[in-house]
Scaffold this motif. Structure first.
Motif, PDB file in Angstrom:
ATOM      1  N   ILE A 109       1.170  -1.779   0.089  1.00  0.00           N
ATOM      2  CA  ILE A 109       0.276   0.022  -0.295  1.00  0.00           C
ATOM      3  C   ILE A 109       1.501   0.919   0.502  1.00  0.00           C
ATOM      4  CG2 ILE A 109      -1.861   1.440   1.144  1.00  0.00           C
ATOM      5  CD1 ILE A 109      -2.369  -1.769   2.608  1.00  0.00           C
ATOM      6  N   LYS A 110       1.788   1.394   0.818  1.00  0.00           N
ATOM      7  CA  LYS A 110       2.319   2.037   1.064  1.00  0.00           C
ATOM      8  C   LYS A 110       3.631   2.446  -0.668  1.00  0.00           C
ATOM      9  CE  LYS A 110       5.415   6.008   2.541  1.00  0.00           C
ATOM     10  NZ  LYS A 110       5.393   6.668   2.754  1.00  0.00           N
ATOM     11  N   TYR A 111       3.953   1.476  -1.125  1.00  0.00           N
ATOM     12  CA  TYR A 111       4.372   1.786  -2.116  1.00  0.00           C
ATOM     13  C   TYR A 111       3.529   2.389  -3.374  1.00  0.00           C
ATOM     14  CZ  TYR A 111       6.847   0.239  -6.400  1.00  0.00           C
ATOM     15  OH  TYR A 111       7.445   0.372  -8.079  1.00  0.00           O
ATOM     16  N   HIS A 112       2.280   2.010  -3.517  1.00  0.00           N
ATOM     17  CA  HIS A 112       1.791   1.989  -4.322  1.00  0.00           C
ATOM     18  C   HIS A 112       0.595   3.456  -4.198  1.00  0.00           C
ATOM     19  CE1 HIS A 112       1.590  -0.978  -7.287  1.00  0.00           C
ATOM     20  NE2 HIS A 112       2.096  -1.975  -5.814  1.00  0.00           N
ATOM     21  N   HIS A 113       0.460   3.398  -3.506  1.00  0.00           N
ATOM     22  CA  HIS A 113      -0.414   4.634  -2.833  1.00  0.00           C
ATOM     23  C   HIS A 113       0.261   5.831  -1.454  1.00  0.00           C
ATOM     24  CE1 HIS A 113      -4.049   2.654  -4.018  1.00  0.00           C
ATOM     25  NE2 HIS A 113      -3.300   2.581  -3.733  1.00  0.00           N
ATOM     26  N   SER A 114       1.491   5.865  -2.248  1.00  0.00           N
ATOM     27  CA  SER A 114       2.528   6.678  -0.932  1.00  0.00           C
ATOM     28  C   SER A 114       2.089   8.249  -0.077  1.00  0.00           C
ATOM     29  CB  SER A 114       4.009   7.253  -1.093  1.00  0.00           C
ATOM     30  OG  SER A 114       4.799   7.731  -0.492  1.00  0.00           O
TER      31      SER A 114
ATOM     32  N   PRO B   3     -13.577   4.801  -7.817  1.00  0.00           N
ATOM     33  CA  PRO B   3     -14.384   4.427  -6.681  1.00  0.00           C
ATOM     34  C   PRO B   3     -14.193   5.329  -5.283  1.00  0.00           C
ATOM     35  CG  PRO B   3     -13.528   2.854  -7.136  1.00  0.00           C
ATOM     36  CD  PRO B   3     -13.168   3.984  -7.737  1.00  0.00           C
ATOM     37  N   LEU B   4     -14.951   5.027  -4.730  1.00  0.00           N
ATOM     38  CA  LEU B   4     -15.181   5.641  -3.090  1.00  0.00           C
ATOM     39  C   LEU B   4     -14.651   4.830  -1.770  1.00  0.00           C
ATOM     40  CD1 LEU B   4     -15.331   8.559  -1.294  1.00  0.00           C
ATOM     41  CD2 LEU B   4     -17.694   8.065  -0.458  1.00  0.00           C
ATOM     42  N   VAL B   5     -15.568   3.758  -1.975  1.00  0.00           N
ATOM     43  CA  VAL B   5     -15.209   2.663  -1.167  1.00  0.00           C
ATOM     44  C   VAL B   5     -14.323   1.590  -1.718  1.00  0.00           C
ATOM     45  CG1 VAL B   5     -16.330   0.828   0.551  1.00  0.00           C
ATOM     46  CG2 VAL B   5     -16.795   3.226  -0.221  1.00  0.00           C
ATOM     47  N   LEU B   6     -14.936   1.057  -3.242  1.00  0.00           N
ATOM     48  CA  LEU B   6     -14.358   0.106  -3.740  1.00  0.00           C
ATOM     49  C   LEU B   6     -13.284   0.202  -4.182  1.00  0.00           C
ATOM     50  CD1 LEU B   6     -18.076  -2.204  -4.336  1.00  0.00           C
ATOM     51  CD2 LEU B   6     -15.926  -1.895  -2.234  1.00  0.00           C
ATOM     52  N   ASN B   7     -12.060   0.426  -3.332  1.00  0.00           N
ATOM     53  CA  ASN B   7     -10.488   1.048  -4.143  1.00  0.00           C
ATOM     54  C   ASN B   7      -9.557  -0.506  -3.345  1.00  0.00           C
ATOM     55  OD1 ASN B   7     -10.136   2.077  -2.393  1.00  0.00           O
ATOM     56  ND2 ASN B   7     -11.505   4.199  -2.553  1.00  0.00           N
ATOM     57  N   SER B   8      -8.526  -0.037  -4.455  1.00  0.00           N
ATOM     58  CA  SER B   8      -7.040  -0.592  -4.313  1.00  0.00           C
ATOM     59  C   SER B   8      -6.807  -0.086  -2.920  1.00  0.00           C
ATOM     60  CB  SER B   8      -5.980  -0.478  -5.553  1.00  0.00           C
ATOM     61  OG  SER B   8      -5.995   0.836  -5.734  1.00  0.00           O
ATOM     62  N   PHE B   9      -6.858   0.779  -2.261  1.00  0.00           N
ATOM     63  CA  PHE B   9      -6.340   1.154  -0.997  1.00  0.00           C
ATOM     64  C   PHE B   9      -7.776   0.928  -0.988  1.00  0.00           C
ATOM     65  CE2 PHE B   9      -6.060   4.234   2.119  1.00  0.00           C
ATOM     66  CZ  PHE B   9      -4.791   4.133   2.258  1.00  0.00           C
ATOM     67  N   HIS B  10      -8.350   0.713  -0.306  1.00  0.00           N
ATOM     68  CA  HIS B  10      -9.348   0.179   1.021  1.00  0.00           C
ATOM     69  C   HIS B  10      -9.739  -1.427   0.788  1.00  0.00           C
ATOM     70  CE1 HIS B  10     -11.980   4.149   1.114  1.00  0.00           C
ATOM     71  NE2 HIS B  10     -10.587   4.243   2.438  1.00  0.00           N
ATOM     72  N   LEU B  11      -9.707  -1.612  -0.549  1.00  0.00           N
ATOM     73  CA  LEU B  11      -9.166  -3.676  -0.427  1.00  0.00           C
ATOM     74  C   LEU B  11      -8.359  -3.911   0.205  1.00  0.00           C
ATOM     75  CD1 LEU B  11     -11.042  -3.866  -4.243  1.00  0.00           C
ATOM     76  CD2 LEU B  11     -12.499  -4.121  -1.734  1.00  0.00           C
ATOM     77  N   PHE B  12      -7.305  -3.068  -0.436  1.00  0.00           N
ATOM     78  CA  PHE B  12      -6.004  -4.129   0.628  1.00  0.00           C
ATOM     79  C   PHE B  12      -5.743  -3.644   2.435  1.00  0.00           C
ATOM     80  CE2 PHE B  12      -3.266  -3.587  -3.459  1.00  0.00           C
ATOM     81  CZ  PHE B  12      -2.746  -4.937  -3.116  1.00  0.00           C
ATOM     82  N   PHE B  13      -6.545  -2.378   2.775  1.00  0.00           N
ATOM     83  CA  PHE B  13      -6.952  -2.297   4.417  1.00  0.00           C
ATOM     84  C   PHE B  13      -8.045  -3.399   4.568  1.00  0.00           C
ATOM     85  CE2 PHE B  13      -4.031   1.774   4.252  1.00  0.00           C
ATOM     86  CZ  PHE B  13      -3.771   1.098   5.923  1.00  0.00           C
ATOM     87  N   ALA B  14      -8.755  -3.671   3.687  1.00  0.00           N
ATOM     88  CA  ALA B  14      -9.596  -4.703   4.239  1.00  0.00           C
ATOM     89  C   ALA B  14      -9.158  -5.941   4.548  1.00  0.00           C
ATOM     90  CB  ALA B  14     -10.864  -4.802   2.960  1.00  0.00           C
ATOM     91  N   VAL B  15      -8.020  -6.562   3.676  1.00  0.00           N
ATOM     92  CA  VAL B  15      -7.602  -7.867   3.867  1.00  0.00           C
ATOM     93  C   VAL B  15      -6.771  -7.276   5.755  1.00  0.00           C
ATOM     94  CG1 VAL B  15      -5.668  -8.813   3.697  1.00  0.00           C
ATOM     95  CG2 VAL B  15      -7.404  -8.165   1.675  1.00  0.00           C
ATOM     96  N   ILE B  16      -6.479  -6.261   5.250  1.00  0.00           N
ATOM     97  CA  ILE B  16      -5.546  -6.507   6.817  1.00  0.00           C
ATOM     98  C   ILE B  16      -6.481  -5.798   8.191  1.00  0.00           C
ATOM     99  CG2 ILE B  16      -3.601  -4.446   8.074  1.00  0.00           C
ATOM    100  CD1 ILE B  16      -2.687  -3.397   5.084  1.00  0.00           C
ATOM    101  N   GLN B  17      -7.301  -5.225   7.903  1.00  0.00           N
ATOM    102  CA  GLN B  17      -8.199  -4.963   8.977  1.00  0.00           C
ATOM    103  C   GLN B  17      -8.514  -6.922   9.202  1.00  0.00           C
ATOM    104  OE1 GLN B  17     -11.495  -2.178   7.839  1.00  0.00           O
ATOM    105  NE2 GLN B  17     -10.058  -0.740   6.902  1.00  0.00           N
ATOM    106  N   LEU B  18      -9.324  -6.977   8.414  1.00  0.00           N
ATOM    107  CA  LEU B  18      -9.110  -8.594   8.896  1.00  0.00           C
ATOM    108  C   LEU B  18      -8.650  -9.601   9.432  1.00  0.00           C
ATOM    109  CD1 LEU B  18     -11.303 -11.152   7.923  1.00  0.00           C
ATOM    110  CD2 LEU B  18     -10.008 -11.874   6.322  1.00  0.00           C
TER     111      LEU B  18
END
Length: 220
Positions: A29-34, A58-73
């Motif tokens: 995430i840091k690399y792609h969304h520094s 998109p506001l919610v279903l973007n790569s930043f949030h999807l990666f963080f969704a896995v981390i949150q899990l």
């Protein structure tokens, strides 16, 4: 003469692999969304992050949030595991299996909560408001992961079997989550008052009730 040797039945290596996976996701995430990743740290102190990225689509279903969704899990599953392990003989005896059951439960809970929230929003014709609320929650939960991850590493490697440490870590996690909810309510008072019935239904059906179910499932 043959001597008896102690057989090691359990290993904590799986914890290292899980934490390494989470750390790797942070790096990706840091690399792609520094820039966005860096701004996320200041979320509690400033609304600049929320204002800037609320314009993205998109506001919610973007790569930043999807990666963080896995981390949150993983973060939530590890936090629950630490809290339950201190008071459960089953969790101590079958650590990895018990963690997987928690991970599965949290995953199902997360997916069902999102789609049920979406359904409620459609029924009340509040899809934009629901998307905005989901964006706020995802943002605060992503910030939560950044704050709690170092604490989890600290607890797992230095105080793995300490009940006191488990209570402290879970208490800190719960306090931070309550703080986030307070901020969400404070910053959306007009929206909440305008759609008060929907908000109460959303809060009871999708926030409070599932947490009580998970508590009874893993602790009682």
């Amino acid at each position: 003469m043959l001597e008896a040797t102690e057989r090691v039945l359990h290993t904590k290596d799986w914890i290292t692999y899980i934490l390494l996976l989470v750390f790797t996701l942070f790096v990706v995430i840091k690399y792609h969304h520094s820039e966005r990743f860096s701004r996320l740290f200041s979320l509690v102190l400033s609304r600049n992050y929320l204002v800037i990225y609320s314009k993205y689509s998109p506001l919610v279903l973007n790569s930043f949030h999807l990666f963080f969704a896995v981390i949150q899990l993983f973060i939530f599953s590890i936090t629950i595991f630490i809290g339950v392990k201190a008071n459960s003989s089953i969790a101590k005896e079958f650590e990895f299996s018990f963690f997987l059951s928690i991970l599965t439960g949290v995953f199902i809970f997360t997916v069902l909560r999102y789609f049920l929230g979406k359904l409620l929003a459609i029924l009340f014709d509040l899809e934009k408001e629901h998307e905005s609320l989901t964006y706020l929650k995802m943002s605060y939960l992503s910030n939560f992961c950044l704050l709690v991850f170092p604490l989890l590493v600290f607890a797992l490697y230095l105080f793995y079997d300490s009940s006191v440490a488990a209570i402290i870590i879970t208490s800190i996690a719960v306090f931070i989550l309550l703080l986030y909810y307070a901020l969400i309510i404070k910053n959306n008072q007009k929206l909440i008052l305008k759609n008060f019935f929907y908000f109460i239904l959303y809060l009871c059906a999708l926030e409070v009730a599932p947490l009580i179910f998970l508590y009874k499932l893993f602790i009682i």
